[in-house]
Design an enzyme around this catalytic site. Structure first.
Site, PDB file in Angstrom:
ATOM      1  N   GLY A 127     -26.865   9.386 -29.628  1.00 56.24           N
ATOM      2  CA  GLY A 127     -28.151   9.902 -30.083  1.00 56.24           C
ATOM      3  C   GLY A 127     -28.096  11.352 -30.495  1.00 56.24           C
ATOM      4  CB  VAL A 187     -26.140  16.355 -34.509  1.00 58.79           C
ATOM      5  CG1 VAL A 187     -25.174  17.289 -33.794  1.00 58.79           C
ATOM      6  CG2 VAL A 187     -26.042  16.528 -36.014  1.00 58.79           C
ATOM      7  CG  ASP A 188     -21.248  16.318 -32.603  1.00 56.75           C
ATOM      8  OD1 ASP A 188     -21.435  17.004 -33.629  1.00 56.75           O
ATOM      9  OD2 ASP A 188     -21.110  16.808 -31.471  1.00 56.75           O
ATOM     10  CB  CYS A 223     -18.045   9.240 -18.715  1.00 53.85           C
ATOM     11  SG  CYS A 223     -19.220   8.278 -19.710  1.00 53.85           S
ATOM     12  CB  CYS A 256     -25.417  12.815 -19.367  1.00 51.18           C
ATOM     13  SG  CYS A 256     -24.401  11.551 -18.570  1.00 51.18           S
TER      14      CYS A 256
END
Length: 384
Positions: A29, A31-32, A120, A216
């Site tokens: 979600g 920009v990259d 992760c 996150c």
């Protein structure tokens, strides 16, 4: 390789048309990953966007800068709709909790310093999600990471990104050869300003979206809140001990301290003339060890779970090999060498560093001035 065959390949390295090449793009979600997916769609690839729901939306929405949150899922879906490719959201909350969040908490309680972003990538993203991509019939999986995948004479190699300030090789050292064969990183040759410019050019709703800054799943920005929530009775008081054996005070739990910490020790001013730093944590005894800054110097690192991406197999033939290493994501690779001690390969830094702790990653690079090629790395288990 025959130059005619090489020139007939598409930009992702497959000898067929873009429309015949299916690419699953991991979309956070941000920009990259949005630019990564949109560029591939514009080139005509058969793109499928996948976003992982990794933790509770209610908590996530409170922290707008955290990746993979509720707003981020909406943003990824919007990009897919605008660019005309399918998008799926997969509930991986239980996997993420077990493999990343609980490991994060347990590592701190052992007195070590975890790096959840590596875990992760190592588990949920490059293991579980990669298998989903294969199940969807994809030829490859693409991500928005800033790192290069370059075809070498013995297969694909991992290289640092063109944009040194955004390079993510430190967090991807555990990528295996098999995973690297399936992965693609379209942004590795760009800098962040170019990515932003492309987001505007492509008309993406995330063009001005700020980068994620925090872990996150830590909605408050305070990691101890997460540990207290999932291990509510784990914090055990203990002693703050000077490295000479003198007991200086009490602490409320080893998870509240990290190697190199100076502030917040609660010792007052009656500790001598030199400031004290946390120089060690003995979770078994419940001791936080403190000492002068000079006691933080470390030049020898014992590693475990080593992933080797260099030539040949990782083994005794590397004894005495000069490499460069990163022990923090923000530091440039520093000269070091590999040494075999007993049956363990250790890393010896040319210059001592401070604040090194078990649980951190030590990432290997080729011993060249540009230190471009990433050779893998391992997890620090002991320092000296």
């Amino acid at each position: 390789m025959d130059k005619t065959l090489e020139s007939s390949k598409n930009s992702l390295g497959f000898g067929k048309s873009e429309a015949e090449t299916r690419v699953v793009v991991a979309m956070s979600g941000g920009v990259d990953s949005s630019v990564c997916a949109a560029l591939l769609a514009r080139e005509g690839y058969d793109v499928i966007g996948v976003t992982l729901q990794l933790y509770d939306h209610g908590e996530a929405i409170k922290k707008a800068k955290a990746c993979c949150a509720g707003q981020d899922i909406y943003d990824a879906k919007r990009v897919a709709e605008d660019m005309g490719f399918p998008h799926y959201v997969l509930d991986y909350e239980s996997n993420f909790k077990e493999q990343v969040i609980e490991d994060f908490a347990d590592t701190y309680l052992k007195g070590s310093t975890p790096i959840p972003c590596v875990r992760c990538n190592q588990t949920v993203k490059f293991k579980d999600l990669l298998q989903v991509a294969r199940d969807l019939g994809a030829d490859c999986m693409a991500t928005g990471h800033y790192i290069k995948r370059i075809e070498g004479k013995n297969g694909p190699e991992l290289h640092r990104a063109y944009d040194g300030g955004k390079d993510q090789s430190y967090f991807l050292f555990a990528t295996t050869r098999d995973q690297l064969d399936f992965l693609r990183f379209p942004l590795g040759h760009m800098d962040k300003s170019e990515t932003r410019r492309l987001a505007v050019e492509l008309g993406l709703n995330v063009a001005a979206k700020p980068d994620s800054q925090d872990i996150c799943f830590v909605p408050t920005g305070k990691y101890t809140d997460v540990i207290e929530k999932i291990r509510p009775h784990a914090a055990q008081p203990g002693k703050i001990v000077h490295q000479d054996g003198t007991v200086l005070g009490e602490h409320r739990g080893v998870m509240y301290y990290t190697i190199g910490q100076r502030r917040g020790l609660g010792l007052g001013d009656d500790t001598g003339t030199d400031p004290l730093f946390v120089t060690g944590i003995d979770a078994d005894k419940g001791h936080v060890v403190v000492g002068p800054r000079s006691a933080l110097d470390r030049d020898t690192l014992w590693l475990d779970d080593i992933n080797w991406l260099g030539e040949g197999k990782f083994g005794a033939h590397l004894d005495g090999t000069n490499i460069r290493v990163k022990v923090r994501s923000t530091r440039p690779p520093a000269p070091a060498r590999l040494e075999l001690r007993g049956n363990k390969m250790v890393v010896v830094l040319n210059e001592p560093d401070i604040g090194l702790s078990p649980g951190q990653a030590c990432v290997f690079y080729e011993d060249r001035n540009d230190a471009a090629r990433t050779l893998g790395g391992g997890w620090i288990t002991q320092t000296a």
